[in-house]
Write a protein that holds these residues in place. Structure first.
Motif, PDB file in Angstrom:
ATOM      1  N   ASP A  43       0.807  -1.219   0.000  1.00 53.37           N
ATOM      2  CA  ASP A  43       0.000   0.000   0.000  1.00 53.37           C
ATOM      3  C   ASP A  43       0.842   1.273   0.000  1.00 53.37           C
ATOM      4  O   ASP A  43       0.306   2.365  -0.192  1.00 53.37           O
ATOM      5  CB  ASP A  43      -0.918   0.018   1.234  1.00 53.37           C
ATOM      6  N   ASP A 136       1.327  11.846  12.245  1.00 54.32           N
ATOM      7  CA  ASP A 136       0.544  11.748  11.008  1.00 54.32           C
ATOM      8  C   ASP A 136       0.738  10.391  10.339  1.00 54.32           C
ATOM      9  O   ASP A 136      -0.222   9.760   9.888  1.00 54.32           O
ATOM     10  CB  ASP A 136       0.940  12.856  10.034  1.00 54.32           C
ATOM     11  N   SER A 138       1.676   7.616  11.720  1.00 50.71           N
ATOM     12  CA  SER A 138       1.070   6.550  12.523  1.00 50.71           C
ATOM     13  C   SER A 138      -0.409   6.404  12.205  1.00 50.71           C
ATOM     14  O   SER A 138      -0.936   5.291  12.099  1.00 50.71           O
ATOM     15  CB  SER A 138       1.266   6.843  14.014  1.00 50.71           C
ATOM     16  N   GLU A 139      -1.089   7.536  12.041  1.00 47.64           N
ATOM     17  CA  GLU A 139      -2.517   7.487  11.715  1.00 47.64           C
ATOM     18  C   GLU A 139      -2.734   6.929  10.316  1.00 47.64           C
ATOM     19  O   GLU A 139      -3.675   6.155  10.088  1.00 47.64           O
ATOM     20  CB  GLU A 139      -3.119   8.881  11.866  1.00 47.64           C
ATOM     21  N   ARG A 140      -1.867   7.291   9.371  1.00 44.40           N
ATOM     22  CA  ARG A 140      -1.987   6.754   8.016  1.00 44.40           C
ATOM     23  C   ARG A 140      -1.771   5.240   8.007  1.00 44.40           C
ATOM     24  O   ARG A 140      -2.517   4.485   7.381  1.00 44.40           O
ATOM     25  CB  ARG A 140      -0.953   7.418   7.085  1.00 44.40           C
ATOM     26  N   ALA A 142      -2.028   3.133  10.517  1.00 44.28           N
ATOM     27  CA  ALA A 142      -3.116   2.463  11.240  1.00 44.28           C
ATOM     28  C   ALA A 142      -4.339   2.285  10.343  1.00 44.28           C
ATOM     29  O   ALA A 142      -4.988   1.230  10.358  1.00 44.28           O
ATOM     30  CB  ALA A 142      -3.476   3.253  12.490  1.00 44.28           C
ATOM     31  N   ALA A 143      -4.652   3.301   9.546  1.00 40.91           N
ATOM     32  CA  ALA A 143      -5.796   3.211   8.648  1.00 40.91           C
ATOM     33  C   ALA A 143      -5.575   2.138   7.581  1.00 40.91           C
ATOM     34  O   ALA A 143      -6.508   1.421   7.202  1.00 40.91           O
ATOM     35  CB  ALA A 143      -6.054   4.564   7.988  1.00 40.91           C
ATOM     36  N   LEU A 144      -4.341   1.992   7.121  1.00 44.42           N
ATOM     37  CA  LEU A 144      -4.043   1.021   6.068  1.00 44.42           C
ATOM     38  C   LEU A 144      -4.084  -0.416   6.575  1.00 44.42           C
ATOM     39  O   LEU A 144      -4.498  -1.330   5.852  1.00 44.42           O
ATOM     40  CB  LEU A 144      -2.664   1.315   5.457  1.00 44.42           C
ATOM     41  N   GLY A 146      -5.615  -1.425   9.508  1.00 46.08           N
ATOM     42  CA  GLY A 146      -6.731  -1.698  10.400  1.00 46.08           C
ATOM     43  C   GLY A 146      -6.336  -1.754  11.858  1.00 46.08           C
ATOM     44  O   GLY A 146      -6.876  -2.552  12.631  1.00 46.08           O
ATOM     45  N   THR A 148      -4.959   0.561  15.593  1.00 48.13           N
ATOM     46  CA  THR A 148      -5.273   1.750  16.386  1.00 48.13           C
ATOM     47  C   THR A 148      -4.011   2.568  16.593  1.00 48.13           C
ATOM     48  O   THR A 148      -3.012   2.042  17.106  1.00 48.13           O
ATOM     49  CB  THR A 148      -5.832   1.345  17.769  1.00 48.13           C
ATOM     50  N   PRO A 149      -3.996   3.858  16.209  1.00 43.57           N
ATOM     51  CA  PRO A 149      -2.826   4.689  16.495  1.00 43.57           C
ATOM     52  C   PRO A 149      -2.818   5.081  17.968  1.00 43.57           C
ATOM     53  O   PRO A 149      -3.850   5.432  18.524  1.00 43.57           O
ATOM     54  CB  PRO A 149      -3.040   5.913  15.590  1.00 43.57           C
TER      55      PRO A 149
END
Length: 265
Positions: A43, A136, A138-140, A142-144, A146, A148-149
């Motif tokens: 990804d 930032d 970490s949040e990206r 985590a979203a990829l 699945g 939790t950040p």
């Protein structure tokens, strides 16, 4: 008093890099970690990979550049710090802390460092969360995957203004002595009265899903601010700030410089 003659204002952060320009490396040392890193690498095709040679086969067929090392991971850390903006470790948090400790310099120089736990449930920014962009990323990530950040930076947890990077996504540069950033950040996260004076730049700088905190008041002109009431002033302007203004707001002022009209954010 914090005199600009002794401590000149300095630019503490630059505008955010375009996503494709960020130099990212995924680091894995176990079979399971390499499998997780390979999943993420699909990804994030621009990311490079650093992995133990015996697990390099996990990345076969992917477009990512792979460095397969034969020695110890500790020997790879200094070159990784020098070459990349973001390092994502599929390694235990304690091990990462010990590995990076000898090469740390400062939050203005160190890359963002993030750890993904072995179960792929949590993504933890460890170093350079704000200025280095690890929060930032970490949040990206985590979203990829699945996950939790796990953010521990006070302004993120408290859903308030990140003083050191406010407006960076809009191309703003922050200008102030470092002591001002420290003092003003403390006032912000402690919920003290803060004045935001905006004379320039885009107005959509507040990009959290929650409302602006009640301790933040917005003004169009510095002259409208009761300086005796507010513990700090965040001033968004193109105007020069004279030395006497820095002195009058001793360690309470942070200035932001948006791009000039027509310039790219």
């Amino acid at each position: 008093m914090n005199s600009p003659a002794a401590t000149p204002a300095v630019v503490l952060s630059a505008p955010a890099q375009p996503l494709e320009a960020v130099r990212v490396c995924l680091v894995a040392i176990t079979r399971h970690g390499a499998a997780q890193a390979a999943q993420l690498a699909r990804d994030v095709p621009q990311a490079h990979v650093c992995t133990a040679a015996k697990f390099a086969s996990a990345f076969e067929g992917l477009p990512n550049t792979v460095r397969a090392y034969e020695g110890a991971l500790r020997d790879e850390i200094a070159p990784l710090f020098a070459a990349y903006d973001q390092l994502v470790f599929f390694v235990s948090l304690g091990a990462v802390v010990r590995l990076i400790a000898p090469v740390l310099k400062s939050k203005d120089e160190d890359p963002g460092v993030t750890v993904v736990d072995d179960a792929g449930q949590f993504v933890i920014p460890v170093l350079s969360g704000h200025v280095g962009g690890a929060n930032d990323w970490s949040e990206r990530i985590a979203a990829l995957i699945g996950a939790t950040p796990v953010l521990t930076t006070a302004s993120d947890v408290g859903k308030t203004i990140p003083v050191d990077i406010l407006g960076r996504h809009l191309g703003w540069r922050v200008e102030a002595p470092k002591i001002n950033i420290t003092r003003v950040s403390a006032h912000v996260v402690n919920g003290e009265p803060i004045a935001v004076v905006q004379e320039a730049g885009r107005r959509d700088w507040w990009n959290r899903p929650t409302p602006l905190p009640a301790n933040i008041a917005c003004f169009d002109r510095l002259a409208d601010v009761d300086l005796a009431h507010y513990r700090a002033v965040l001033w968004v302007t193109h105007a020069p700030v004279p030395p006497e203004q820095w002195q009058a707001l001793d360690e309470r002022l942070v200035v932001y410089r948006p791009p000039l009209e027509g310039a790219a954010a």
